[in-house]
Design a protein around this motif. Sequence first.
Motif, PDB file in Angstrom:
ATOM      1  N   LEU A  11     -10.911  11.337   9.732  1.00 13.89           N
ATOM      2  CA  LEU A  11     -11.078   9.953   9.324  1.00 13.89           C
ATOM      3  C   LEU A  11     -11.237   9.948   7.812  1.00 13.89           C
ATOM      4  CD1 LEU A  11     -12.026  10.021  12.374  1.00 13.89           C
ATOM      5  CD2 LEU A  11     -13.413   8.027  11.809  1.00 13.89           C
ATOM      6  N   ALA A  12     -10.197   9.532   7.101  1.00 16.85           N
ATOM      7  CA  ALA A  12     -10.225   9.502   5.639  1.00 16.85           C
ATOM      8  C   ALA A  12     -10.857   8.182   5.211  1.00 16.85           C
ATOM      9  CB  ALA A  12      -8.819   9.653   5.079  1.00 16.85           C
ATOM     10  N   LEU A  13     -12.180   8.185   5.043  1.00 15.30           N
ATOM     11  CA  LEU A  13     -12.913   6.959   4.759  1.00 15.30           C
ATOM     12  C   LEU A  13     -12.909   6.597   3.287  1.00 15.30           C
ATOM     13  CD1 LEU A  13     -16.014   7.636   7.029  1.00 15.30           C
ATOM     14  CD2 LEU A  13     -13.939   6.375   7.593  1.00 15.30           C
ATOM     15  N   HIS A  14     -12.660   7.585   2.433  1.00 13.64           N
ATOM     16  CA  HIS A  14     -12.768   7.343   0.995  1.00 13.64           C
ATOM     17  C   HIS A  14     -11.958   8.405   0.272  1.00 13.64           C
ATOM     18  CE1 HIS A  14     -14.587   5.346  -2.393  1.00 13.64           C
ATOM     19  NE2 HIS A  14     -14.971   6.493  -2.914  1.00 13.64           N
ATOM     20  N   GLY A  15     -11.601   8.114  -0.970  1.00 10.71           N
ATOM     21  CA  GLY A  15     -10.872   9.091  -1.755  1.00 10.71           C
ATOM     22  C   GLY A  15      -9.424   8.682  -1.945  1.00 10.71           C
ATOM     23  N   PRO A  16      -8.599   9.606  -2.443  1.00 17.23           N
ATOM     24  CA  PRO A  16      -7.200   9.267  -2.707  1.00 17.23           C
ATOM     25  C   PRO A  16      -6.482   8.894  -1.415  1.00 17.23           C
ATOM     26  CG  PRO A  16      -7.547  11.638  -2.857  1.00 17.23           C
ATOM     27  CD  PRO A  16      -8.895  11.019  -2.766  1.00 17.23           C
ATOM     28  N   PRO A  17      -5.744   7.778  -1.405  1.00 15.97           N
ATOM     29  CA  PRO A  17      -5.032   7.377  -0.184  1.00 15.97           C
ATOM     30  C   PRO A  17      -4.070   8.472   0.271  1.00 15.97           C
ATOM     31  CG  PRO A  17      -4.982   5.626  -1.835  1.00 15.97           C
ATOM     32  CD  PRO A  17      -5.518   6.850  -2.518  1.00 15.97           C
ATOM     33  N   LEU A  18      -4.081   8.737   1.554  1.00 11.93           N
ATOM     34  CA  LEU A  18      -3.171   9.753   2.084  1.00 11.93           C
ATOM     35  C   LEU A  18      -1.735   9.247   2.042  1.00 11.93           C
ATOM     36  CD1 LEU A  18      -5.104  11.117   5.197  1.00 11.93           C
ATOM     37  CD2 LEU A  18      -4.999  12.051   2.881  1.00 11.93           C
ATOM     38  N   ASP A  19      -0.800  10.176   1.902  1.00  5.16           N
ATOM     39  CA  ASP A  19       0.610   9.829   1.972  1.00  5.16           C
ATOM     40  C   ASP A  19       1.226  10.540   3.174  1.00  5.16           C
ATOM     41  OD1 ASP A  19       0.867  12.473   1.138  1.00  5.16           O
ATOM     42  OD2 ASP A  19       1.309  11.938  -0.937  1.00  5.16           O
ATOM     43  N   ALA A  20       2.500  10.285   3.403  1.00  4.52           N
ATOM     44  CA  ALA A  20       3.170  10.832   4.586  1.00  4.52           C
ATOM     45  C   ALA A  20       3.151  12.354   4.594  1.00  4.52           C
ATOM     46  CB  ALA A  20       4.607  10.315   4.643  1.00  4.52           C
ATOM     47  N   ALA A  21       3.325  12.980   3.423  1.00  7.03           N
ATOM     48  CA  ALA A  21       3.339  14.448   3.365  1.00  7.03           C
ATOM     49  C   ALA A  21       1.979  15.035   3.743  1.00  7.03           C
ATOM     50  CB  ALA A  21       3.738  14.902   1.964  1.00  7.03           C
TER      51      ALA A  21
END
Length: 347
Positions: free
Chosen positions: A136-146
Motif C-alpha cells: 500500500l503506497a500511502l505516501h511518497g513518489p507516485p508509482l508508475d507502470a514500470a
Amino acid sequence: MTDPAGPRATPTPPTSAAVARLAGVSRATVSYVLNGQAEGRVGARTQARVRAAAEELGYVPHAAARTLRAGRGSIVLLAAPADTVPAFGPLFTRFLAGFQTALHGLGYTGVLHGAPAASPMAAARAWAELRPAAVLALHGPPLDAAAVDLLHRAGTAAVLTHGPSAPPGAHALLLDQREAGLRAGAHLLAGGRRRIGVVRPADPGLADFAGARLAGVREAAAGRPGAEVRPLDLEPTEESAARLAARWPGLGLDGMFAYNDEYAMLLMRALQDAGHTVGTGPDEIGVVGADDLLLARLLRPRLTSVRAEITPPDRIAALVAALIRDPDRAPAVHRLGTFRVEARESG
C-alpha cells in the motif's frame, strides 16, 4: 568493557528437524502443524505433541524460508516515510493500529516501511526485497507502470496506491483530500466569509495532502462574488503562529481553514493573543480545522472541524486479503471514506 571469557558465540536457533526429532515425527508433519495446514492430515494428539516440542525448544518458523517456498510472504507493506507519519495525525495512527490488528487476524503482518526513496523504481526495488504479498503506497513518489510491474514480477500480488487514479496493474485507495477542503470552504462561505486563508504545513512532505485541500477550498469559492482564497504556510511552532497573527490585519482575511486541528488550534491561540476574536459573528474570524480531535471540543470557542468518515480498517484489510487471493482482479478505485463538517463555535 571486554568480556574476559572472550566474545560469546551467537546461539544457533532450533530447527524444524530438532522439533521433529523431539516429537518423534517427520519434518513434513512439523511443517503441516506449524504452518496451519494440519487439518485432515495430522491427528490432534500428534499436533499437540509437535506444538509442545516447538515450545520446549523455542522454535519459531523462519519467515524468509517460508517466503521462498511460497513465492511470497505474509507481509502487507504500508509505505509511508517515518518522518512524515506523525504529521498525518491521530486519525492515521488509529487507522494503522486497527488495520494491522485486522491483518493479523487474516494471517498477514502489516509492516510500516519508512525508508525514503528518490524515485518510483527505487521505492519498488526496496519494497520488493521484502517479498511482500501486498504493497500500500500511502505516501511518497507516485508509482508508475514500470514500478508496479517490478513488484508483480517479484511476487507481490496486490499493489494499491493513494489518489484518484493508479498506474496500470495497481488499485487506487481514495480518501479525497480535495473534498475536505471543499466541505470546509463551503461551510465558511455559507457563514458569510469571503476572504479565506488556507493554512498549509511548511513541511514539503505534506504538500500533496495540503495542496489537495487548498484546491478544494478554491473549488468552493469559484464563482462566488468577492470570494478570495489565500494559501498561508505555517511552521508548527508558537513563534511561526505569532508572526502570522501579527500579519493578519494586513492580510484582510475573515476566515481560516487549517490543515488539521493542531494547526488550527495553534493559530487560533496566536490570533486571540494578538487581540482578534474567533467565532461565527460578522466581525469575528471564522476558524475551521480538520480531524475532529477531542481537544477541539475542549477549546473555547469550541473548534469547528472537518471530520473524516473512514471505512473501518477491518474492511480494508479484508479487501487487501481478497486482492492477494485474486491477483488477476481488474484494478479499481476503492473509496476509503468521505468528509463532513462538525460545526461548533469557532466558525
